[in-house]
Design a protein around this motif. Structure first.
Motif, PDB file in Angstrom:
ATOM      1  N   ASN A 156     -17.251  11.363   5.637  1.00 27.98           N
ATOM      2  CA  ASN A 156     -17.151  11.280   4.081  1.00 27.98           C
ATOM      3  C   ASN A 156     -15.870  10.461   3.965  1.00 27.98           C
TER       4      ASN A 156
ATOM      5  N   PHE B 138     -12.187  18.987   6.590  1.00 26.44           N
ATOM      6  CA  PHE B 138     -12.797  18.649   5.126  1.00 26.44           C
ATOM      7  C   PHE B 138     -14.302  19.012   5.164  1.00 26.44           C
TER       8      PHE B 138
ATOM      9  N   SER C 105     -12.997  11.678   4.149  1.00 23.93           N
ATOM     10  CA  SER C 105     -12.024  12.515   3.568  1.00 23.93           C
ATOM     11  C   SER C 105     -10.485  12.420   3.821  1.00 23.93           C
TER      12      SER C 105
ATOM     13  N   GLY D 120      -8.179  26.478   4.561  1.00 25.08           N
ATOM     14  CA  GLY D 120      -6.673  25.843   4.924  1.00 25.08           C
ATOM     15  C   GLY D 120      -6.314  24.483   5.020  1.00 25.08           C
ATOM     16  N   ASP D 121      -5.377  24.047   5.206  1.00 31.73           N
ATOM     17  CA  ASP D 121      -4.955  22.502   5.067  1.00 31.73           C
ATOM     18  C   ASP D 121      -5.279  22.076   6.669  1.00 31.73           C
ATOM     19  N   VAL D 122      -5.926  20.996   6.601  1.00 34.44           N
ATOM     20  CA  VAL D 122      -5.936  20.318   8.147  1.00 34.44           C
ATOM     21  C   VAL D 122      -4.764  19.865   9.040  1.00 34.44           C
TER      22      VAL D 122
ATOM     23  N   ASP E 137     -11.404  23.814   5.347  1.00 32.62           N
ATOM     24  CA  ASP E 137     -11.379  23.143   3.948  1.00 32.62           C
ATOM     25  C   ASP E 137     -10.223  23.811   3.184  1.00 32.62           C
ATOM     26  N   LEU E 138      -9.700  23.192   2.117  1.00 33.10           N
ATOM     27  CA  LEU E 138      -8.591  23.638   1.073  1.00 33.10           C
ATOM     28  C   LEU E 138      -9.315  24.645   0.116  1.00 33.10           C
TER      29      LEU E 138
ATOM     30  N   TYR F 231     -12.310  10.559  -6.392  1.00 33.56           N
ATOM     31  CA  TYR F 231     -11.333  10.723  -5.267  1.00 33.56           C
ATOM     32  C   TYR F 231     -10.314   9.609  -5.562  1.00 33.56           C
TER      33      TYR F 231
ATOM     34  N   GLN G 130     -25.100  13.175   2.206  1.00 32.99           N
ATOM     35  CA  GLN G 130     -25.016  13.807   3.225  1.00 32.99           C
ATOM     36  C   GLN G 130     -26.335  13.669   4.245  1.00 32.99           C
TER      37      GLN G 130
ATOM     38  N   LEU H 218      -7.630  10.511   2.051  1.00 28.86           N
ATOM     39  CA  LEU H 218      -6.693  11.559   0.803  1.00 28.86           C
ATOM     40  C   LEU H 218      -4.888  11.287   1.390  1.00 28.86           C
TER      41      LEU H 218
ATOM     42  N   TYR I  79     -25.024  16.084  -4.595  1.00 32.60           N
ATOM     43  CA  TYR I  79     -24.174  15.466  -3.627  1.00 32.60           C
ATOM     44  C   TYR I  79     -24.782  15.405  -2.162  1.00 32.60           C
TER      45      TYR I  79
HETATM   46  C1  LIG Z   1     -14.748  13.899   0.292  1.00 36.00           C
HETATM   47  S1  LIG Z   1     -15.000  15.748   0.437  1.00 36.00           S
HETATM   48  C2  LIG Z   1     -15.925  15.559   1.992  1.00 36.00           C
HETATM   49  C3  LIG Z   1     -16.841  16.820   1.904  1.00 36.00           C
HETATM   50  C4  LIG Z   1     -17.628  16.938   3.259  1.00 36.00           C
HETATM   51  N1  LIG Z   1     -16.874  16.779   4.490  1.00 36.00           N
HETATM   52  C5  LIG Z   1     -18.546  15.670   3.350  1.00 36.00           C
HETATM   53  O1  LIG Z   1     -18.763  15.213   4.408  1.00 36.00           O
HETATM   54  O2  LIG Z   1     -19.113  15.359   2.296  1.00 36.00           O
HETATM   55  C6  LIG Z   1     -13.362  16.020   0.757  1.00 36.00           C
HETATM   56  C7  LIG Z   1     -12.879  17.737   1.200  1.00 36.00           C
HETATM   57  O3  LIG Z   1     -11.721  17.866   1.664  1.00 36.00           O
HETATM   58  C8  LIG Z   1     -11.280  18.908   1.139  1.00 36.00           C
HETATM   59  N2  LIG Z   1      -9.666  18.629   1.291  1.00 36.00           N
HETATM   60  C9  LIG Z   1      -8.841  17.971   0.471  1.00 36.00           C
HETATM   61  N3  LIG Z   1      -7.602  17.784   1.145  1.00 36.00           N
HETATM   62  C10 LIG Z   1      -7.576  18.761   2.266  1.00 36.00           C
HETATM   63  C11 LIG Z   1      -6.806  19.277   3.358  1.00 36.00           C
HETATM   64  N4  LIG Z   1      -5.447  18.839   3.308  1.00 36.00           N
HETATM   65  N5  LIG Z   1      -7.220  20.124   4.225  1.00 36.00           N
HETATM   66  C12 LIG Z   1      -8.435  20.607   4.182  1.00 36.00           C
HETATM   67  N6  LIG Z   1      -9.510  20.213   3.396  1.00 36.00           N
HETATM   68  C13 LIG Z   1      -8.976  19.315   2.396  1.00 36.00           C
HETATM   69  C14 LIG Z   1     -11.668  19.043  -0.366  1.00 36.00           C
HETATM   70  O4  LIG Z   1     -11.558  20.296  -0.827  1.00 36.00           O
HETATM   71  C15 LIG Z   1     -13.182  18.561  -0.287  1.00 36.00           C
HETATM   72  O5  LIG Z   1     -13.974  19.469  -0.214  1.00 36.00           O
END
Ligand SMILES: C[S@@+](CC[C@H](N)C(=O)[O-])C[C@H]1O[C@@H](n2cnc3c(N)ncnc32)[C@H](O)[C@@H]1O
Length: 270
Positions: free
Chosen positions: A123, A53, A125, A106-108, A76-77, A211, A25, A128, A20
């Motif tokens: 990326n 994330f 994220s 944790g949750d953002v 990150d969760l 995703y 990245q 979601l 990945y």
């Molecule tokens: C698309 S990946 C991106 C990873 C990295 N930021 C990158 O640039 O490649 C999404 C990441 O977000 C995390 N994630 C999903 N929902 C989240 C939330 N509500 N709070 C924190 N992290 C979360 C997932 O565990 C995963 O590692």
């Protein structure tokens, strides 16, 4: 001296996080971009970064390497992905650098952090968050977590191909990276993307990453960012080389190109 041997990759031994990282990245380029927007928009250097994330936290790692004054917080969760991040931190940073990097499981939407200059979400994220209500809640949480002159930097993707259910391949180091859109629903904007990795020996890791998210558009994102209080939102669009390919140079733009595929950055000013 012997020739440098390329690692022989195969599905049974490959590390999907390494694949990945090699495929999608670019921490050096992304940290360069953060420094560029700070110079251009605020005329000062930024030292405190929160990476939402953060996954394996490679932007945080690059950030603390850049300057002895830089500190980073990654959120990150997933405990599994954070375990990989800790391994990377151990391998790639010196002990003194490690003291400037904090990881939060944790949750953002809910994690309280000390105010920072800059928050990045890369990326795509935040795709979601599939409803306007949730996305607004997230953008508001980012706004609250920034210093008074803070910047929020996020990326987005799009283009005519992104609405089509197709797969694109790219050769990386000894393997093929494939990005697939399995499903796109024009009524809701919901989209399912997969990343597959395929190897020279015929083995593959299908759906290594999946995703299920929403393909947000740049106008929607700019509007929602402004609605939660950001004063100004700038889109950084990529320049092109003589073959019409992206050249990795980003500049503030008010007019993009209706191409088949693009990635852009948004910078929201508190
Ligand atoms: C698309 S990946 C991106 C990873 C990295 N930021 C990158 O640039 O490649 C999404 C990441 O977000 C995390 N994630 C999903 N929902 C989240 C939330 N509500 N709070 C924190 N992290 C979360 C997932 O565990 C995963 O590692």
């Amino acid at each position: 001296m012997g020739k440098k041997r390329r690692k022989k990759r195969t599905a049974s031994t490959a590390d999907i996080h390494e694949l990945y990282e090699l495929s999608v990245q670019e921490p050096e380029a992304e940290v360069d971009l953060i420094n560029q927007v700070w110079r251009e928009i605020r005329g000062r250097t930024c030292h405190t970064l929160r990476e939402d994330f953060c996954g394996t936290a490679i932007n945080c790692i690059e950030w603390v390497k850049r300057s002895g004054q830089n500190t980073a917080v990654g959120i990150d969760l997933s405990p599994d992905v954070l375990a990989i991040a800790r391994k990377r931190i151990q391998q790639r940073l010196k002990p003194a650098q490690r003291t400037r990097l904090t990881l939060i499981e944790g949750d953002v939407l809910k994690s309280a952090t000390e105010p920072v200059d800059c928050i990045n979400a890369f990326n795509f994220s935040y795709f979601l968050f599939k409803t306007r209500r949730l996305l607004k809640r997230y953008f508001k949480a980012v706004y609250e977590a920034l210093n008074d002159d803070g910047l929020f930097v996020l990326d987005a993707y799009g283009g005519s191909d992104s609405y089509l259910e197709l797969e694109e391949d790219r050769e990386v180091e000894g393997f093929t990276y494939a990005w697939e859109t399995e499903h796109y629903n024009p009524i809701t904007g919901d989209i399912i993307n997969h990343i597959h990795f395929r190897f020279r020996d015929g083995t593959s890791l299908e759906k290594a990453y999946t995703y299920e998210w929403r393909l947000w558009s740049l106008p929607e994102l700019q509007e929602i960012l402004r609605e939660v209080g950001f004063q100004n939102v700038t889109v950084y669009w990529e320049g092109t080389d003589e073959d019409g390919e992206g050249d990795g140079e980003w500049s503030p733009s008010r007019r993009g190109e209706a191409c088949q595929g693009w990635v852009a950055y948004l910078v929201a000013e508190k």
